[in-house]
Design an enzyme around this catalytic site. Structure first.
Site, PDB file in Angstrom:
ATOM      1  CB  ALA A 168       1.814  -6.245  -4.564  1.00 14.34           C
ATOM      2  N   GLY A 169      -0.401  -9.023  -3.948  1.00 13.23           N
ATOM      3  CA  GLY A 169      -1.674  -9.561  -4.420  1.00 13.23           C
ATOM      4  C   GLY A 169      -1.464 -10.790  -5.276  1.00 13.23           C
ATOM      5  CG  ASP A 227      -5.023  -9.329  -1.781  1.00  8.85           C
ATOM      6  OD1 ASP A 227      -5.702  -8.338  -2.093  1.00  8.85           O
ATOM      7  OD2 ASP A 227      -3.951  -9.249  -1.146  1.00  8.85           O
ATOM      8  CG  HIS A 275      -2.433  -3.719   5.113  1.00  6.01           C
ATOM      9  ND1 HIS A 275      -1.256  -4.092   4.486  1.00  6.01           N
ATOM     10  CD2 HIS A 275      -3.436  -4.086   4.282  1.00  6.01           C
ATOM     11  CE1 HIS A 275      -1.545  -4.641   3.310  1.00  6.01           C
ATOM     12  NE2 HIS A 275      -2.866  -4.661   3.168  1.00  6.01           N
ATOM     13  N   GLY A 277      -0.873 -20.632  -2.024  1.00  3.84           N
ATOM     14  CA  GLY A 277       0.372 -21.316  -1.664  1.00  3.84           C
ATOM     15  C   GLY A 277       1.592 -20.419  -1.690  1.00  3.84           C
ATOM     16  CD  GLN A 299      -3.132  -1.116   0.804  1.00  3.07           C
ATOM     17  OE1 GLN A 299      -3.629  -0.009   0.607  1.00  3.07           O
ATOM     18  NE2 GLN A 299      -3.773  -2.238   0.552  1.00  3.07           N
ATOM     19  CG  HIS A 325      -4.490  -9.799   3.378  1.00  9.72           C
ATOM     20  ND1 HIS A 325      -3.795  -9.234   4.416  1.00  9.72           N
ATOM     21  CD2 HIS A 325      -4.654  -8.822   2.459  1.00  9.72           C
ATOM     22  CE1 HIS A 325      -3.544  -7.968   4.142  1.00  9.72           C
ATOM     23  NE2 HIS A 325      -4.064  -7.699   2.946  1.00  9.72           N
TER      24      HIS A 325
END
Length: 378
Positions: free
Chosen positions: A305-306, A269, A190, A244, A136, A211
């Site tokens: 980052a996703g 995500d 976060h 994973g 972020q 997450h």
């Protein structure tokens, strides 16, 4: 319309039956073979439509882009992997960009479209902990503010249903309490929250963790932190990315077995690169790269980052790699997120009176057909 299968998922088991659909609803269930059918799926499994509560984008579109055509294209594409409901998710950015992003989602919902149903907005950031920001952008991270959030919710036409924030930075838990009192799920993420911080946040209205394992301090035997809180606070929801890469299989299994079958939610995500080739993209103004393993990283770093995981394959991962019971895995993708969003009175189950959102999967978890409110859409 009537469809049938020898493996229709119902309340933790598979049953042989027929499903009659009319005007987008399941109106009646019959024994297998009772009536002539429009489609017979034999041994293929029919499960409720899957719901993704945390996804930033796909097919080149990001929620923050505030582009009507991009959002509609993405929503339609989600059907191909068995997602019939989702929450477009923002990423920390300026007040102007976030306002435009949520207003764009509200515009699409109001005007109507074809694709997976938008069940709400997941507002991730900008109220995060700088030390746990992950990918972020730090320049837009701010202190939680009730009046500012009210403006975002107004622009969203009330569609914000989940907010991810670092509750330990919320002065007097003001925004946490406001959201909890106004139908918005507060998911701690976060965050640098200690175990005690997390407990206090839950006592003030938080009811989930974003997450889990990622964007938070790790589990330690003398300071369990937010991971330990996710495991121990049984009536809170815990998101988990099941590719994973973000979390290894044994750690996913540890979380799920500690929580039980009713409070874990699978997410991907996903970001704009989902459905696109590996390469270089952008998230919240940051340059990212998609590597061969399918995950996104801040360019030139190992900071995740996703992801780009397809939901049907995430379900397969849960069963075949995490090795949890299939009913637990299906619940994580269907009724658990429906219950979290408060739509479980008409979503997340195959049952008379429910929306006819259904996914037909073969033995390799490939999507054979998708029904969105009774319409065959794959």
């Amino acid at each position: 319309m009537i469809i049938q299968s020898k493996n229709v998922y119902v309340s933790g088991v598979f049953a042989a039956c027929q499903i009659e659909v009319c005007d987008g609803k399941i109106v009646q269930i019959y024994p297998y073979g009772t009536k002539e059918v429009d489609a017979d799926y034999g041994e293929d499994r029919v499960i409720p439509g899957m719901i993704d509560v945390h996804c930033h984008g796909g097919l080149g579109f990001d929620t923050n882009d505030a582009n009507v055509e991009g959002l509609v294209k993405w929503a339609k594409g989600l059907l191909q992997e068995g997602i019939t409901g989702f929450c477009p998710t923002t990423v920390t950015q300026s007040e102007e960009i976030l306002t435009n992003a949520v207003a764009n989602v509200a515009k699409v919902v109001k005007e109507g479209y074809e694709g997976a149903e938008i069940l709400g907005i997941h507002f991730e950031g900008p109220y995060l902990n700088m030390k746990n920001k992950g990918a972020q952008p730090p320049e837009y991270i701010v202190t939680p503010n009730v009046e500012q959030f009210k403006k975002y919710q107004e622009a969203a036409n009330g569609l914000i249903k989940i907010i991810t924030m670092a509750t330990e930075n919320d002065p007097d838990f003001a925004l946490t309490r406001y959201c909890a009192a106004n139908g918005v799920n507060v998911s701690i993420g976060h965050s640098g929250a200690t175990y005690d911080d997390a407990v206090l946040a839950v006592l003030n209205g938080a009811n989930g963790m974003t997450h889990t394992y990622n964007g938070m301090n790790g589990l330690h035997h003398r300071e369990p932190a937010l991971v330990g809180a996710a495991m121990n606070l049984k009536d809170t929801y815990a998101e988990i990315i099941c590719d994973g890469n973000h979390v290894v299989w044994p750690a996913i299994r540890a979380l799920i077995t500690s929580k039980g079958r009713d409070y874990c939610i699978m997410i991907d995500d996903a970001l704009c690169a989902k459905g696109c080739a590996p390469g270089y993209y952008e998230l919240g103004g940051n340059a990212i790269e998609i590597r061969a393993n399918g995950s996104a990283y801040l360019q030139g770093t190992n900071t995740l980052a996703g992801g780009t995981l397809k939901f049907n394959k995430g379900l397969q991962n849960l069963v075949e790699k995490v090795m949890i019971p299939i009913d637990w895995a299906i619940n994580m993708c269907t009724i658990n997120p429906a219950r979290y969003l408060g739509v479980d009175d008409h979503k997340g189950k195959i049952m008379a009176g429910y929306d006819a959102d259904m996914v037909v999967l073969d033995r390799d978890y490939e999507v054979v057909q998708v029904y969105a409110k009774g319409k065959a859409v794959k």
